[in-house]
Every structure is written in C-alpha cells, then in structure tokens.
Design a protein around this motif. Structure first.
Motif, PDB file in Angstrom:
ATOM      1  N   SER A   1       0.869  -1.251   0.009  1.00 12.55           N
ATOM      2  CA  SER A   1       0.015   0.125  -0.108  1.00 12.55           C
ATOM      3  C   SER A   1       0.910   1.415  -0.067  1.00 12.55           C
ATOM      4  N   LYS A   2       2.131   1.180   0.009  1.00  7.17           N
ATOM      5  CA  LYS A   2       3.194   2.417   0.064  1.00  7.17           C
ATOM      6  C   LYS A   2       3.565   2.512  -1.431  1.00  7.17           C
ATOM      7  N   LYS A   3       3.351   1.641  -2.340  1.00  6.13           N
ATOM      8  CA  LYS A   3       3.898   1.811  -3.859  1.00  6.13           C
ATOM      9  C   LYS A   3       2.618   2.160  -4.633  1.00  6.13           C
ATOM     10  N   LEU A   4       2.896   2.744  -5.884  1.00 12.80           N
ATOM     11  CA  LEU A   4       1.760   2.906  -6.819  1.00 12.80           C
ATOM     12  C   LEU A   4       1.324   1.696  -7.574  1.00 12.80           C
ATOM     13  N   ALA A   5       0.062   1.496  -7.601  1.00 14.41           N
ATOM     14  CA  ALA A   5      -0.791   0.690  -8.416  1.00 14.41           C
ATOM     15  C   ALA A   5      -1.378   1.283  -9.580  1.00 14.41           C
ATOM     16  N   THR A   6      -1.375   0.577 -10.589  1.00 14.37           N
ATOM     17  CA  THR A   6      -1.801   0.928 -11.871  1.00 14.37           C
ATOM     18  C   THR A   6      -3.220   0.365 -12.238  1.00 14.37           C
ATOM     19  N   VAL A   7      -4.292   0.843 -12.535  1.00 11.24           N
ATOM     20  CA  VAL A   7      -5.755   0.282 -12.589  1.00 11.24           C
ATOM     21  C   VAL A   7      -6.337   0.845 -13.661  1.00 11.24           C
ATOM     22  N   VAL A   8      -6.464   0.075 -14.756  1.00 10.99           N
ATOM     23  CA  VAL A   8      -7.132   0.261 -15.936  1.00 10.99           C
ATOM     24  C   VAL A   8      -8.518   0.031 -16.257  1.00 10.99           C
ATOM     25  N   LEU A   9      -9.522   1.108 -16.184  1.00 13.95           N
ATOM     26  CA  LEU A   9     -11.068   0.764 -16.139  1.00 13.95           C
ATOM     27  C   LEU A   9     -11.641   0.426 -17.729  1.00 13.95           C
ATOM     28  N   LYS A  10     -12.463  -0.391 -17.717  1.00 16.20           N
ATOM     29  CA  LYS A  10     -13.166  -0.880 -18.760  1.00 16.20           C
ATOM     30  C   LYS A  10     -13.253   0.339 -19.847  1.00 16.20           C
ATOM     31  N   ASP A  11     -13.486   1.443 -19.358  1.00 12.01           N
ATOM     32  CA  ASP A  11     -13.704   2.520 -20.519  1.00 12.01           C
ATOM     33  C   ASP A  11     -12.540   3.207 -20.668  1.00 12.01           C
TER      34      ASP A  11
ATOM     35  N   GLU B   1     -15.315  -2.138  -8.304  1.00  8.48           N
ATOM     36  CA  GLU B   1     -15.713  -3.495  -8.311  1.00  8.48           C
ATOM     37  C   GLU B   1     -14.980  -4.022  -9.480  1.00  8.48           C
ATOM     38  N   SER B   2     -14.742  -5.421  -9.527  1.00  9.14           N
ATOM     39  CA  SER B   2     -14.168  -6.161 -10.594  1.00  9.14           C
ATOM     40  C   SER B   2     -14.792  -6.018 -11.820  1.00  9.14           C
ATOM     41  N   ASP B   3     -15.932  -5.807 -11.811  1.00  9.09           N
ATOM     42  CA  ASP B   3     -16.784  -5.770 -13.204  1.00  9.09           C
ATOM     43  C   ASP B   3     -16.595  -4.167 -14.145  1.00  9.09           C
ATOM     44  N   VAL B   4     -15.916  -3.321 -13.334  1.00 12.16           N
ATOM     45  CA  VAL B   4     -15.783  -2.146 -14.110  1.00 12.16           C
ATOM     46  C   VAL B   4     -13.990  -1.886 -14.408  1.00 12.16           C
ATOM     47  N   ILE B   5     -13.491  -2.822 -14.044  1.00 13.09           N
ATOM     48  CA  ILE B   5     -11.842  -3.060 -14.158  1.00 13.09           C
ATOM     49  C   ILE B   5     -11.640  -4.104 -15.458  1.00 13.09           C
ATOM     50  N   SER B   6     -10.503  -3.340 -16.082  1.00 17.91           N
ATOM     51  CA  SER B   6     -10.220  -4.200 -17.108  1.00 17.91           C
ATOM     52  C   SER B   6      -8.884  -5.188 -16.822  1.00 17.91           C
ATOM     53  N   GLU B   7      -7.960  -4.333 -16.343  1.00 20.36           N
ATOM     54  CA  GLU B   7      -6.695  -4.804 -15.656  1.00 20.36           C
ATOM     55  C   GLU B   7      -6.016  -4.225 -14.721  1.00 20.36           C
ATOM     56  N   MET B   8      -4.942  -4.709 -13.974  1.00 23.01           N
ATOM     57  CA  MET B   8      -4.345  -3.772 -12.979  1.00 23.01           C
ATOM     58  C   MET B   8      -2.876  -4.196 -12.887  1.00 23.01           C
TER      59      MET B   8
END
Length: 255
Positions: free
Chosen positions: A50-60, A94-101
């Motif tokens: 939780s101290k490093k950056l994560a990248t989240v790509v949404l479906k949109d 929620e998982s249903d709006v996320i494409s990849e992480m």
C-alpha cells in the motif's frame, strides 16, 4: 458378403493399428525431461504493497495510478479494490468495471516466497530465485469465471501467470491452490512435492478450474486441436508437472 466382412475386418485392424501407434508412449531423454520440469509460470503473489503505486485500467479506458488497499476476495480472487489517487479520497472499484491492474508486491510477500523457495530442494531446479525475490508487480486481468466450477460465473481480477505465452491459453493463479506433498528429513528442505495442484485456465471463451486430478479429462480440450502437438506429447508420456512447458510448446507449434 465374405469379401465385405474381410474388408471391414482389415479396416478395423488398420484403425486399431493407427490408434496403437498414436497412443504409443514416448520416452524422452534426461535432457528433455530436465527442460520439461522447469516451471515457466510466474510466481503467484497475493501480498500487495500500500506504499507503492498501483496502476488500474478501467473498462472505459480510464487509467488510475494510486495506492491500493482493502482488496476483497472470494476463494482468493479479487472482486473489489480501493484506490486512492494523489491526495484524493479512496474510491472503491468493483471487478466488473476494471479491465486490468498492475499491483506492487509487498516486501513481506517477497520474503515469504524466498523462504518457501529454500524450503524445497525441487525449487532449485524448477524455479528461479530471481522470480521469487525480484518482481516489482503482478499483472492482473478481468476474468469471468465460475469459482471451482461450482458457483455462478462472476467477474474477478486474477493474476495472469503465463503472460509471455498466453496468446492461445491463458493461465491464472488459484491463490488457494494446494500443493503436492513432499518428504523432509531432520527438519531440512523438503524433497519432492511443492507442485501447484490447480489453476484457472482460459481457452477461447471458456474458463475452467483445472485440477491435477482432472488433467487427463481436460487434455483434449487444452491441446486436442493440434495433431502435431498430440503426436509429440501424448498424455501417457507426460505428467502434471509439465503443464507450463506443454502450454508453451502448444503456443509455439501454432505460431
């Protein structure tokens, strides 16, 4: 009539002969077996920093970079995550709006993997210590699956563990997977064992929970559409431990 019967019998013998040849067991060389025993799958990690950056790509198409916390799971698979971008407030996705992480791995998770690596002598030949100690993040994708082939399908975020050879068959981690048992003498490293017994596998539009005990039943689903592969790697000549190598070769033969 007798000629017809003779022809039928001859054809039957020929078919039987062909099947026998197709099912003939192949004896691989020691060098080949050593290569086949290598574990080509990425190490499975569940501990996220939780101290490093994560990248989240949404479906949109929206790309978020922030700290990831409060990962909610079912049977080890992520279905919800909190992301805090910059000085903003945490938001739940929620998982249903996320494409990849791309999730950063915690130091504790790495240390645990290194300890486990040295706890089984088989790892010295099958896996690289570098894969356990040095990765910075894991690649997670949206997958619609039935957990353990029992529940209704739901969208989860699963770690892809064969990203370099996943064009035909995608293999995803089962964080709750059991491992084959090993034998330890005097408290030393275990001898044998330590092989993961289940994964989630996607081929085409179908996702299955693949267990070691179901490998024979699913072998044709995985590889049966490639006759050359089936000729080189008939089921009676391989074992579950070779799964990553087999998927790699199946992908390579189809290219």
């Amino acid at each position: 009539m007798k000629k017809v019967l003779m022809l039928c019998m001859t054809a039957g013998l020929l078919i039987s002969s062909v099947e026998s040849i197709a099912q003939e067991k192949i004896k691989y060389s020691k060098e080949d077996l050593k290569i086949m025993d290598d574990d080509l799958f990425d190490e499975v990690f569940v501990g996220v920093s939780s101290k490093k950056l994560a990248t989240v790509v949404l479906k949109d198409g929206t790309k978020l970079e922030g700290t990831a916390t409060n990962l909610k799971r079912k049977k080890g698979q992520i279905y919800s995550i909190d992301i805090k971008v910059g000085s903003g407030k945490k938001q739940t996705y929620e998982s249903d709006v996320i494409s990849e992480m791309y999730l950063p791995i915690s130091g504790m998770a790495k240390a645990s993997k290194v300890s486990k690596y040295f706890g089984n002598v088989n790892n010295f030949g099958r896996k690289s210590l570098k894969d356990s100690a040095n990765p910075d993040e894991v690649f997670v994708k949206n997958v619609k699956a039935s957990l353990k082939n029992k529940k209704d399908e739901q969208e989860f975020l699963m770690q892809l563990i064969n990203p370099e050879f996943s064009s035909l068959i995608e293999v995803y981690a089962d964080p709750n997977a059991k491992e084959t048992g090993g034998i330890s003498f005097g408290g030393g490293p275990a001898i044998s064992g330590g092989v993961t017994k289940s994964y989630y596998v996607k081929k085409g539009d179908q996702v299955i929970w693949l267990k070691k005990s179901d490998f024979e039943d699913q072998y044709n689903f995985l590889f049966g559409d490639n006759p050359e592969f089936m000729k080189q790697f008939p089921y009676n000549s391989i074992k579950w431990d070779h799964l990553s190598y087999l998927i790699y070769q199946y992908t390579k033969l189809a290219s």
